[in-house]
Design a protein around this motif. Structure first.
Motif, PDB file in Angstrom:
ATOM      1  N   TRP A  76      57.542  13.800 110.272  1.00 37.23           N
ATOM      2  CA  TRP A  76      57.281  12.394 110.564  1.00 37.23           C
ATOM      3  C   TRP A  76      56.670  12.243 111.945  1.00 37.23           C
ATOM      4  O   TRP A  76      56.839  13.096 112.807  1.00 37.23           O
ATOM      5  CB  TRP A  76      58.571  11.577 110.556  1.00 37.23           C
ATOM      6  CG  TRP A  76      59.305  11.530 109.267  1.00 37.23           C
ATOM      7  CD1 TRP A  76      58.791  11.336 108.018  1.00 37.23           C
ATOM      8  CD2 TRP A  76      60.718  11.643 109.088  1.00 37.23           C
ATOM      9  NE1 TRP A  76      59.800  11.324 107.083  1.00 37.23           N
ATOM     10  CE2 TRP A  76      61.000  11.515 107.719  1.00 37.23           C
ATOM     11  CE3 TRP A  76      61.783  11.839 109.960  1.00 37.23           C
ATOM     12  CZ2 TRP A  76      62.276  11.561 107.193  1.00 37.23           C
ATOM     13  CZ3 TRP A  76      63.062  11.891 109.439  1.00 37.23           C
ATOM     14  CH2 TRP A  76      63.307  11.756 108.073  1.00 37.23           C
TER      15      TRP A  76
ATOM     16  N   ARG B 253      56.800   9.694 115.399  1.00 37.10           N
ATOM     17  CA  ARG B 253      57.931   9.116 116.120  1.00 37.10           C
ATOM     18  C   ARG B 253      58.372   7.775 115.531  1.00 37.10           C
ATOM     19  O   ARG B 253      59.580   7.529 115.373  1.00 37.10           O
ATOM     20  CB  ARG B 253      57.582   8.931 117.601  1.00 37.10           C
ATOM     21  CG  ARG B 253      58.714   8.281 118.398  1.00 37.10           C
ATOM     22  CD  ARG B 253      58.292   7.849 119.779  1.00 37.10           C
ATOM     23  NE  ARG B 253      57.127   6.980 119.800  1.00 37.10           N
ATOM     24  CZ  ARG B 253      57.156   5.662 119.539  1.00 37.10           C
ATOM     25  NH1 ARG B 253      58.295   5.072 119.234  1.00 37.10           N
ATOM     26  NH2 ARG B 253      56.047   4.965 119.596  1.00 37.10           N
TER      27      ARG B 253
ATOM     28  N   TYR C 230      60.228   8.348 112.317  1.00 35.88           N
ATOM     29  CA  TYR C 230      61.502   8.997 112.647  1.00 35.88           C
ATOM     30  C   TYR C 230      62.504   7.968 113.163  1.00 35.88           C
ATOM     31  O   TYR C 230      63.650   7.938 112.712  1.00 35.88           O
ATOM     32  CB  TYR C 230      61.290  10.093 113.688  1.00 35.88           C
ATOM     33  CG  TYR C 230      62.573  10.703 114.194  1.00 35.88           C
ATOM     34  CD1 TYR C 230      63.167  11.759 113.507  1.00 35.88           C
ATOM     35  CD2 TYR C 230      63.215  10.219 115.329  1.00 35.88           C
ATOM     36  CE1 TYR C 230      64.355  12.321 113.955  1.00 35.88           C
ATOM     37  CE2 TYR C 230      64.402  10.772 115.777  1.00 35.88           C
ATOM     38  CZ  TYR C 230      64.966  11.819 115.093  1.00 35.88           C
ATOM     39  OH  TYR C 230      66.150  12.370 115.523  1.00 35.88           O
TER      40      TYR C 230
ATOM     41  N   GLU D 105      65.961   7.184 111.486  1.00 36.90           N
ATOM     42  CA  GLU D 105      67.140   7.500 112.304  1.00 36.90           C
ATOM     43  C   GLU D 105      68.036   6.269 112.479  1.00 36.90           C
ATOM     44  O   GLU D 105      69.262   6.404 112.567  1.00 36.90           O
ATOM     45  CB  GLU D 105      66.657   8.011 113.665  1.00 36.90           C
ATOM     46  CG  GLU D 105      67.732   8.226 114.695  1.00 36.90           C
ATOM     47  CD  GLU D 105      67.132   8.534 116.060  1.00 36.90           C
ATOM     48  OE1 GLU D 105      67.602   9.500 116.680  1.00 36.90           O
ATOM     49  OE2 GLU D 105      66.200   7.828 116.513  1.00 36.90           O
TER      50      GLU D 105
ATOM     51  N   LYS E 232      64.193  18.227 109.930  1.00 40.30           N
ATOM     52  CA  LYS E 232      63.286  17.113 110.175  1.00 40.30           C
ATOM     53  C   LYS E 232      62.463  17.435 111.418  1.00 40.30           C
ATOM     54  O   LYS E 232      63.021  17.706 112.472  1.00 40.30           O
ATOM     55  CB  LYS E 232      64.091  15.821 110.379  1.00 40.30           C
ATOM     56  CG  LYS E 232      64.873  15.407 109.143  1.00 40.30           C
ATOM     57  CD  LYS E 232      65.877  14.301 109.419  1.00 40.30           C
ATOM     58  CE  LYS E 232      67.176  14.775 110.001  1.00 40.30           C
ATOM     59  NZ  LYS E 232      67.992  15.642 109.163  1.00 40.30           N
TER      60      LYS E 232
ATOM     61  N   VAL F 232      59.384  16.194 114.110  1.00 38.87           N
ATOM     62  CA  VAL F 232      58.815  14.953 114.614  1.00 38.87           C
ATOM     63  C   VAL F 232      57.675  15.259 115.580  1.00 38.87           C
ATOM     64  O   VAL F 232      57.839  16.055 116.500  1.00 38.87           O
ATOM     65  CB  VAL F 232      59.881  14.113 115.346  1.00 38.87           C
ATOM     66  CG1 VAL F 232      59.318  12.756 115.727  1.00 38.87           C
ATOM     67  CG2 VAL F 232      61.139  13.969 114.513  1.00 38.87           C
TER      68      VAL F 232
ATOM     69  N   PHE G  51      65.595  14.271 120.276  1.00 42.87           N
ATOM     70  CA  PHE G  51      65.771  13.885 118.881  1.00 42.87           C
ATOM     71  C   PHE G  51      67.158  14.328 118.414  1.00 42.87           C
ATOM     72  O   PHE G  51      67.309  15.396 117.818  1.00 42.87           O
ATOM     73  CB  PHE G  51      64.660  14.501 118.021  1.00 42.87           C
ATOM     74  CG  PHE G  51      63.294  14.054 118.449  1.00 42.87           C
ATOM     75  CD1 PHE G  51      62.765  12.873 117.967  1.00 42.87           C
ATOM     76  CD2 PHE G  51      62.564  14.789 119.369  1.00 42.87           C
ATOM     77  CE1 PHE G  51      61.512  12.430 118.379  1.00 42.87           C
ATOM     78  CE2 PHE G  51      61.317  14.363 119.786  1.00 42.87           C
ATOM     79  CZ  PHE G  51      60.796  13.180 119.298  1.00 42.87           C
TER      80      PHE G  51
ATOM     81  N   SER H 286      67.055  17.784 113.663  1.00 44.61           N
ATOM     82  CA  SER H 286      65.760  17.248 114.075  1.00 44.61           C
ATOM     83  C   SER H 286      65.140  18.152 115.134  1.00 44.61           C
ATOM     84  O   SER H 286      65.832  18.651 116.020  1.00 44.61           O
ATOM     85  CB  SER H 286      65.917  15.837 114.641  1.00 44.61           C
ATOM     86  OG  SER H 286      66.329  14.949 113.624  1.00 44.61           O
TER      87      SER H 286
ATOM     88  N   SER I 154      54.631   9.886 106.996  1.00 44.59           N
ATOM     89  CA  SER I 154      54.173   8.930 108.011  1.00 44.59           C
ATOM     90  C   SER I 154      52.689   8.661 107.825  1.00 44.59           C
ATOM     91  O   SER I 154      51.876   9.588 107.889  1.00 44.59           O
ATOM     92  CB  SER I 154      54.395   9.481 109.421  1.00 44.59           C
ATOM     93  OG  SER I 154      55.757   9.587 109.724  1.00 44.59           O
TER      94      SER I 154
END
Length: 184
Positions: A43, A45, A48, A52, A80, A82, A90, A95, A121
């Protein structure tokens, strides 16, 4: 090397605003299956932070709808990744930050993830498509015309992407699941 699979909800007019889709058991099951098959999530930001802010609480909520909780619990355990130039921390379980050169970072992730990477994304997908890194597209097209944006690849691409249809499956809720592979 695993494939980079871009998957997102969009309306018939290309709107990718997450509030415009049909969030029901059938669409959750579709994305849960895709996540189960992939080795990691990728993803930007903004996506994410949206994820999140919601899904960790659903994973802990035993009263949550079963399809949502199933997705959330599996997402909690899934690696995950990012992409962000503005955020470095993260803390959500499993993450990881991809920093530095985007092409190199995502290519290394693909190389290290034989089961494939699920990209979710829209803006990041445009950048990765410009770099020729996306291998497959698995979209849920919702029976709606939003009449607003953001839209898919709103920032444009340098040229047309030719795709080969792998499958098209109508769901009971009127959504159509489309699976395309890049024509190379």
């Amino acid at each position: 090397m695993g494939a980079l699979i871009f998957s997102l909800n969009l309306t018939l007019d290309g709107c990718v605003d997450h509030r415009e889709g049909i969030a029901d058991d059938e669409t959750h099951a579709f994305f849960t299956r895709l996540m189960d098959e992939a080795g990691a999530m990728l993803w930007g930001r903004v996506t994410y932070e949206m994820m999140e802010s919601y899904w960790p609480a659903v994973a802990r909520d035993e009263q949550a709808p079963p399809a949502e909780r199933d997705w959330a619990v599996k997402l909690e355990a899934k690696p995950k990744y990012v992409v962000s130039s503005t955020r470095r921390d993260f803390p959500w379980t499993n993450s990881h930050h991809i920093a530095g050169d985007l092409r190199d970072g995502v290519q290394r992730l693909k190389d290290a993830t034989p089961a494939g990477v699920l990209l979710g994304s829209g803006r990041l997908a445009t950048e990765l498509d410009r770099l020729d890194l996306i291998d497959e597209y698995q979209m849920l097209v919702h029976p709606r015309i939003a009449g607003h944006g953001p839209t898919l690849h709103q920032g444009g691409l340098p040229g047309t992407r030719r795709l080969e249809l792998v499958s098209a499956e109508p769901l009971r809720n009127g959504v159509v699941a489309l699976h395309y592979r890049r024509a190379r």
